[in-house]
Design a protein around this motif. Structure first.
Motif, PDB file in Angstrom:
ATOM      1  N   MET A   1       0.840  -1.207   0.000  1.00 35.79           N
ATOM      2  CA  MET A   1       0.000   0.000   0.000  1.00 35.79           C
ATOM      3  C   MET A   1       0.873   1.254   0.000  1.00 35.79           C
ATOM      4  O   MET A   1       1.872   1.308   0.689  1.00 35.79           O
ATOM      5  CB  MET A   1      -0.909  -0.009   1.225  1.00 35.79           C
ATOM      6  CG  MET A   1      -1.888   1.131   1.191  1.00 35.79           C
ATOM      7  SD  MET A   1      -3.139   1.128   2.482  1.00 35.79           S
ATOM      8  CE  MET A   1      -3.773  -0.529   2.456  1.00 35.79           C
ATOM      9  N   LYS A   2       0.469   2.239  -0.799  1.00 41.73           N
ATOM     10  CA  LYS A   2       1.242   3.493  -0.851  1.00 41.73           C
ATOM     11  C   LYS A   2       0.437   4.637  -0.252  1.00 41.73           C
ATOM     12  O   LYS A   2      -0.741   4.832  -0.584  1.00 41.73           O
ATOM     13  CB  LYS A   2       1.607   3.821  -2.305  1.00 41.73           C
ATOM     14  CG  LYS A   2       2.619   2.827  -2.883  1.00 41.73           C
ATOM     15  CD  LYS A   2       3.194   3.328  -4.172  1.00 41.73           C
ATOM     16  CE  LYS A   2       4.402   4.205  -3.933  1.00 41.73           C
ATOM     17  NZ  LYS A   2       5.032   4.593  -5.226  1.00 41.73           N
ATOM     18  N   ALA A  25       0.878   5.854   9.150  1.00 35.61           N
ATOM     19  CA  ALA A  25       1.247   5.102   7.935  1.00 35.61           C
ATOM     20  C   ALA A  25       2.058   3.870   8.311  1.00 35.61           C
ATOM     21  O   ALA A  25       1.877   2.786   7.757  1.00 35.61           O
ATOM     22  CB  ALA A  25       2.029   6.000   6.982  1.00 35.61           C
ATOM     23  N   LYS A  26       2.942   4.062   9.294  1.00 36.81           N
ATOM     24  CA  LYS A  26       3.774   2.946   9.755  1.00 36.81           C
ATOM     25  C   LYS A  26       2.904   1.822  10.322  1.00 36.81           C
ATOM     26  O   LYS A  26       3.084   0.654  10.027  1.00 36.81           O
ATOM     27  CB  LYS A  26       4.734   3.472  10.845  1.00 36.81           C
ATOM     28  CG  LYS A  26       6.077   2.736  10.869  1.00 36.81           C
ATOM     29  CD  LYS A  26       6.938   3.212  12.020  1.00 36.81           C
ATOM     30  CE  LYS A  26       7.580   4.571  11.789  1.00 36.81           C
ATOM     31  NZ  LYS A  26       8.277   5.059  13.008  1.00 36.81           N
ATOM     32  N   ARG A  27       1.896   2.217  11.137  1.00 39.14           N
ATOM     33  CA  ARG A  27       1.018   1.207  11.729  1.00 39.14           C
ATOM     34  C   ARG A  27       0.194   0.484  10.676  1.00 39.14           C
ATOM     35  O   ARG A  27      -0.209  -0.652  10.859  1.00 39.14           O
ATOM     36  CB  ARG A  27       0.083   1.851  12.747  1.00 39.14           C
ATOM     37  CG  ARG A  27       0.863   2.476  13.866  1.00 39.14           C
ATOM     38  CD  ARG A  27       0.268   2.220  15.223  1.00 39.14           C
ATOM     39  NE  ARG A  27       0.877   3.153  16.153  1.00 39.14           N
ATOM     40  CZ  ARG A  27       0.230   3.751  17.128  1.00 39.14           C
ATOM     41  NH1 ARG A  27      -1.054   3.516  17.309  1.00 39.14           N
ATOM     42  NH2 ARG A  27       0.854   4.580  17.932  1.00 39.14           N
ATOM     43  N   MET A  28      -0.095   1.183   9.567  1.00 42.25           N
ATOM     44  CA  MET A  28      -0.834   0.543   8.470  1.00 42.25           C
ATOM     45  C   MET A  28       0.085  -0.291   7.592  1.00 42.25           C
ATOM     46  O   MET A  28      -0.366  -0.900   6.628  1.00 42.25           O
ATOM     47  CB  MET A  28      -1.485   1.609   7.585  1.00 42.25           C
ATOM     48  CG  MET A  28      -2.727   2.244   8.144  1.00 42.25           C
ATOM     49  SD  MET A  28      -3.530   3.211   6.851  1.00 42.25           S
ATOM     50  CE  MET A  28      -4.237   1.926   5.826  1.00 42.25           C
ATOM     51  N   GLU A  29       1.379  -0.236   7.906  1.00 41.94           N
ATOM     52  CA  GLU A  29       2.397  -0.895   7.096  1.00 41.94           C
ATOM     53  C   GLU A  29       2.358  -0.404   5.659  1.00 41.94           C
ATOM     54  O   GLU A  29       2.484  -1.179   4.702  1.00 41.94           O
ATOM     55  CB  GLU A  29       2.246  -2.419   7.176  1.00 41.94           C
ATOM     56  CG  GLU A  29       2.499  -2.910   8.597  1.00 41.94           C
ATOM     57  CD  GLU A  29       2.222  -4.394   8.791  1.00 41.94           C
ATOM     58  OE1 GLU A  29       1.786  -5.034   7.821  1.00 41.94           O
ATOM     59  OE2 GLU A  29       2.438  -4.877   9.904  1.00 41.94           O
ATOM     60  N   ALA A  30       2.133   0.899   5.520  1.00 45.55           N
ATOM     61  CA  ALA A  30       2.111   1.509   4.188  1.00 45.55           C
ATOM     62  C   ALA A  30       3.465   2.154   3.917  1.00 45.55           C
ATOM     63  O   ALA A  30       4.130   2.634   4.826  1.00 45.55           O
ATOM     64  CB  ALA A  30       1.010   2.563   4.118  1.00 45.55           C
ATOM     65  N   GLN A  31       3.814   2.152   2.668  1.00 45.15           N
ATOM     66  CA  GLN A  31       5.016   2.846   2.218  1.00 45.15           C
ATOM     67  C   GLN A  31       4.598   4.296   2.019  1.00 45.15           C
ATOM     68  O   GLN A  31       3.563   4.544   1.398  1.00 45.15           O
ATOM     69  CB  GLN A  31       5.363   2.239   0.868  1.00 45.15           C
ATOM     70  CG  GLN A  31       6.791   2.275   0.467  1.00 45.15           C
ATOM     71  CD  GLN A  31       6.906   1.817  -0.978  1.00 45.15           C
ATOM     72  OE1 GLN A  31       6.061   1.071  -1.497  1.00 45.15           O
ATOM     73  NE2 GLN A  31       7.933   2.269  -1.644  1.00 45.15           N
ATOM     74  N   SER A  32       5.359   5.268   2.548  1.00 49.90           N
ATOM     75  CA  SER A  32       4.822   6.619   2.464  1.00 49.90           C
ATOM     76  C   SER A  32       5.756   7.620   1.805  1.00 49.90           C
ATOM     77  O   SER A  32       6.977   7.442   1.766  1.00 49.90           O
ATOM     78  CB  SER A  32       4.437   7.113   3.865  1.00 49.90           C
ATOM     79  OG  SER A  32       5.594   7.381   4.631  1.00 49.90           O
ATOM     80  N   ALA A  33       5.124   8.655   1.267  1.00 50.60           N
ATOM     81  CA  ALA A  33       5.816   9.860   0.834  1.00 50.60           C
ATOM     82  C   ALA A  33       5.047  11.009   1.467  1.00 50.60           C
ATOM     83  O   ALA A  33       3.944  10.809   1.977  1.00 50.60           O
ATOM     84  CB  ALA A  33       5.811   9.985  -0.680  1.00 50.60           C
ATOM     85  N   TYR A 112      -6.694   1.516  12.899  1.00 51.13           N
ATOM     86  CA  TYR A 112      -6.906   0.780  11.649  1.00 51.13           C
ATOM     87  C   TYR A 112      -6.874  -0.697  12.001  1.00 51.13           C
ATOM     88  O   TYR A 112      -5.920  -1.166  12.616  1.00 51.13           O
ATOM     89  CB  TYR A 112      -5.806   1.128  10.649  1.00 51.13           C
ATOM     90  CG  TYR A 112      -5.888   0.368   9.350  1.00 51.13           C
ATOM     91  CD1 TYR A 112      -6.911   0.645   8.438  1.00 51.13           C
ATOM     92  CD2 TYR A 112      -4.959  -0.615   9.036  1.00 51.13           C
ATOM     93  CE1 TYR A 112      -6.995  -0.054   7.231  1.00 51.13           C
ATOM     94  CE2 TYR A 112      -5.028  -1.312   7.839  1.00 51.13           C
ATOM     95  CZ  TYR A 112      -6.053  -1.027   6.946  1.00 51.13           C
ATOM     96  OH  TYR A 112      -6.135  -1.716   5.760  1.00 51.13           O
ATOM     97  N   GLN A 113      -7.934  -1.406  11.640  1.00 49.43           N
ATOM     98  CA  GLN A 113      -8.039  -2.813  12.038  1.00 49.43           C
ATOM     99  C   GLN A 113      -8.683  -3.608  10.914  1.00 49.43           C
ATOM    100  O   GLN A 113      -9.810  -3.307  10.517  1.00 49.43           O
ATOM    101  CB  GLN A 113      -8.941  -2.899  13.276  1.00 49.43           C
ATOM    102  CG  GLN A 113      -8.367  -3.686  14.428  1.00 49.43           C
ATOM    103  CD  GLN A 113      -9.313  -3.619  15.625  1.00 49.43           C
ATOM    104  OE1 GLN A 113     -10.474  -3.987  15.525  1.00 49.43           O
ATOM    105  NE2 GLN A 113      -8.813  -3.132  16.752  1.00 49.43           N
ATOM    106  N   GLU A 114      -8.003  -4.584  10.410  1.00 51.67           N
ATOM    107  CA  GLU A 114      -8.547  -5.492   9.401  1.00 51.67           C
ATOM    108  C   GLU A 114      -9.269  -4.763   8.272  1.00 51.67           C
ATOM    109  O   GLU A 114     -10.422  -5.060   7.941  1.00 51.67           O
ATOM    110  CB  GLU A 114      -9.499  -6.494  10.062  1.00 51.67           C
ATOM    111  CG  GLU A 114      -8.774  -7.450  10.996  1.00 51.67           C
ATOM    112  CD  GLU A 114      -9.719  -8.114  11.987  1.00 51.67           C
ATOM    113  OE1 GLU A 114     -10.927  -8.119  11.713  1.00 51.67           O
ATOM    114  OE2 GLU A 114      -9.231  -8.599  13.008  1.00 51.67           O
ATOM    115  N   GLY A 115      -8.592  -3.798   7.714  1.00 55.65           N
ATOM    116  CA  GLY A 115      -9.155  -3.098   6.563  1.00 55.65           C
ATOM    117  C   GLY A 115     -10.228  -2.083   6.901  1.00 55.65           C
ATOM    118  O   GLY A 115     -10.805  -1.470   6.012  1.00 55.65           O
ATOM    119  N   ALA A 116     -10.527  -1.898   8.189  1.00 57.00           N
ATOM    120  CA  ALA A 116     -11.529  -0.896   8.575  1.00 57.00           C
ATOM    121  C   ALA A 116     -10.860   0.257   9.327  1.00 57.00           C
ATOM    122  O   ALA A 116      -9.934   0.045  10.115  1.00 57.00           O
ATOM    123  CB  ALA A 116     -12.610  -1.530   9.434  1.00 57.00           C
TER     124      ALA A 116
END
Lengths: 306, 257
Positions: A1-2, A25-33, A112-116
């Motif tokens: 995920m970006k 973003a970190k908690r969502m494990e997303a790559q961020s800019a 953020y939990q299981e896509g919600a």
């Protein structure tokens, strides 16, 4: 995920809330800019790509122009999610960005939990789990909900974004108005005793004030009490007033709106006086006295005297 | 000058809420409803402006929801709005901000409103999205988080709140959507004669289906009680005992008393 984070700056300084976006973003494990409108000599401490627009060129407050540049950055990054603060700046920009991206928006996310995306509702008495039905999503995150675990660090890789032409008369910034200098040193006080709507009437402010004096502290207040003119402006605790972190914070008749809690939850010891056991303030209070403050405060004053 | 003010009816937040059967919102049984507090400031500002701008100005108040929201419309009429519009929608609580905005815009389009006032956010959901989305839908300018408002011949100047007590003065041109922050003014209480007069004012009902909300961009998949993470101590019972315990806890934890 970006993810694309929309940072905030005020008068050439990056606001601390910007770092909470990176934490989310970190908690969502997303790559961020990140995208920010800022002074070029004050870059956020951030390890990654930074889309930078110069506040000198496009104005520090200009939602339509800022949103257009944020959308450009989101498209360059192919961002799945755009993350802003649930703040006045975020309230202005998020819907404009969401509309341009064809994205749904979820406001005041606390988890953020299981896509919600989870948000508070009914003054913290319920949580709602939202899922977007759009390919991309825009979220605003609650102030203070994602405090970074470590002090922010890093130097970004900067790509400059040029401001598009501003529409004539769409949004003209005139000037800032500083908070009144009231001489109230709330931020430095060791003890803050605050009054909320639960005090019932203006006459009862006097009781809270006496408790503040007896504890050698300052009187504070929640927003509704200040708006009602019961307590002066400079004593408002919360994100729209002052942020405090005293040794002792006593919340008298304060239900605990998110914006108030964000302004006092760093206090070392928090006492709530509140008859509603479900009031959100009880979540951050170390101790809650579930009795009528009109009876309890006189009893406290009597004992503190003795 | 035509002015629109949008109000929402919200539950009393002192309520002990129970989750509804569908599991996506609260159970309405025994719940009292009232006007969203932010919208009270919007109504007051609109009524005050109407008072200043003369006899040819016309103030419409709009609300979306089931039949109970008429009570909230009537309150705004008693505060001084000229006519009411009820967008009848028993499923309004299942609609997202973009759908609510689309219905408001579908009603307001081509009616030559110069100013649209509403609260910054609702007290029950607090998305703060509807105002900005209405502005986008109508192609109006937008000013949010307003704590001071002036209007002069199509020019709108406001004080808007930022963070930490900082405010900014900002200008734009009408038509414009204004979202009102708490403390913008002192909302009036409806007087009895005005409550009586309000009963005779026009209140138009439009079924939601006639306006078209479009698809939901976000869906509530679940409602849940708050997580009780707090490990705080609760003191109840005799006031003198509570006072004693409280003082000794403060002494122990802070050394201050």
């Amino acid at each position: 995920m970006k993810a694309l984070l929309i940072g905030e700056s005020r008068k050439g300084k990056t606001l601390g809330s910007t770092y909470e976006l990176a934490e989310f973003a970190k908690r969502m494990e997303a790559q961020s800019a990140m995208f920010i409108v800022d002074a070029e000599e004050d870059l956020p401490k951030y390890e990654g790509k930074l889309y930078l627009a110069s506040a000198a060129d496009c104005g520090e407050l200009n939602p339509p122009v800022h949103a257009a540049m944020a959308v450009e950055a989101a498209d360059k990054e192919n961002a799945d999610i755009v993350i802003l603060s649930h703040s006045p700046y975020g309230w202005d920009l998020a819907p404009l960005i969401a509309r341009a991206l064809g994205a749904g928006q979820v406001s005041e996310v606390v988890e953020y939990q299981e896509g919600a995306f989870i948000t508070p509702a009914l003054n913290g008495k319920m949580r709602l789990f939202y899922k977007p039905s759009t390919a991309r999503v825009v979220v605003t995150v609650q102030s203070g909900a994602f405090a970074p675990a470590a002090p922010p660090s890093g130097a970004p890789t900067v790509e400059k974004i040029a401001a598009p032409a501003a529409g004539d008369g769409v949004y003209e910034f005139v000037e800032f108005e500083e908070p009144e200098e009231t001489g109230v040193a709330l931020g430095k006080a060791k003890v803050v005793v605050s009054a909320g709507r639960g005090v019932g009437k203006v006459e009862n402010i006097e009781l809270v004030k006496k408790l503040a004096e007896a504890l050698d502290g300052e009187l504070g207040a929640s927003r509704p009490v200040v708006d009602a003119g019961w307590v002066e402006n400079g004593r408002q605790v919360g994100t729209s007033g002052k942020t405090v972190a005293p040794k002792l914070y006593v919340a008298c008749g304060i239900s605990g709106a998110a914006q108030h809690i964000a302004g006092m939850k760093g206090s070392e010891f928090i006492v709530a006086i509140n008859t509603d056991p479900e009031a959100p303030i009880t979540e951050v209070a170390h101790v809650t006295a579930q009795v009528d403050l009109k009876q309890l405060i006189p009893a406290l004053l009597e004992k503190l005297k003795g | 000058m035509k002015i629109l003010v949008c109000v929402k009816q919200v539950p009393d937040l002192e309520t002990r809420f129970k989750i509804n059967e569908a599991g996506d919102w609260f159970d309405e049984a025994d719940v009292a409803f009232r006007m969203n507090e932010y919208d009270e400031f919007a109504v007051e500002e609109a009524v005050a402006l109407k008072g200043k701008s003369g006899a040819d100005s016309d103030l419409t108040v709009l609300s979306i929801g089931p039949d109970r929201v008429k009570e909230t419309i009537k309150k705004a009429l008693a505060m001084g709005a000229d006519r009411g519009v009820h967008i009848q929608d028993g499923e309004a609580h299942r609609k997202g901000p973009a759908q609510i905005a689309a219905m408001i815009a579908a009603f307001a389009r081509d009616k030559e409103f110069e100013l649209v006032f509403m609260g910054l956010q609702s007290q029950d959901r607090g998305s703060a999205q509807v105002g900005p989305l209405v502005a986008l839908d109508l192609g109006f300018n937008l000013l949010t988080t307003v704590v001071g408002f002036e209007y002069d011949a199509g020019q709108v100047t406001v004080r808007r709140e930022l963070e930490g007590g900082l405010k900014a003065q900002v200008k734009t041109k009408a038509p414009v959507v204004i979202t009102c922050q708490l403390g913008l003014n002192k909302p009036r209480y409806p007087t009895l004669p005005n409550i009586m007069k309000a009963k005779k004012k026009e209140l138009l009902t439009i079924p939601a289906e006639e306006l078209g909300a479009g698809d939901a961009l976000t869906n509530i998949v679940k409602a849940a009680p708050p997580e009780r993470k707090g490990a705080g101590v609760a003191l109840t019972g005799d006031v003198a005992d509570v006072a004693d315990k409280l003082i000794s806890m403060i002494r122990e934890k802070t050394g201050l008393v």
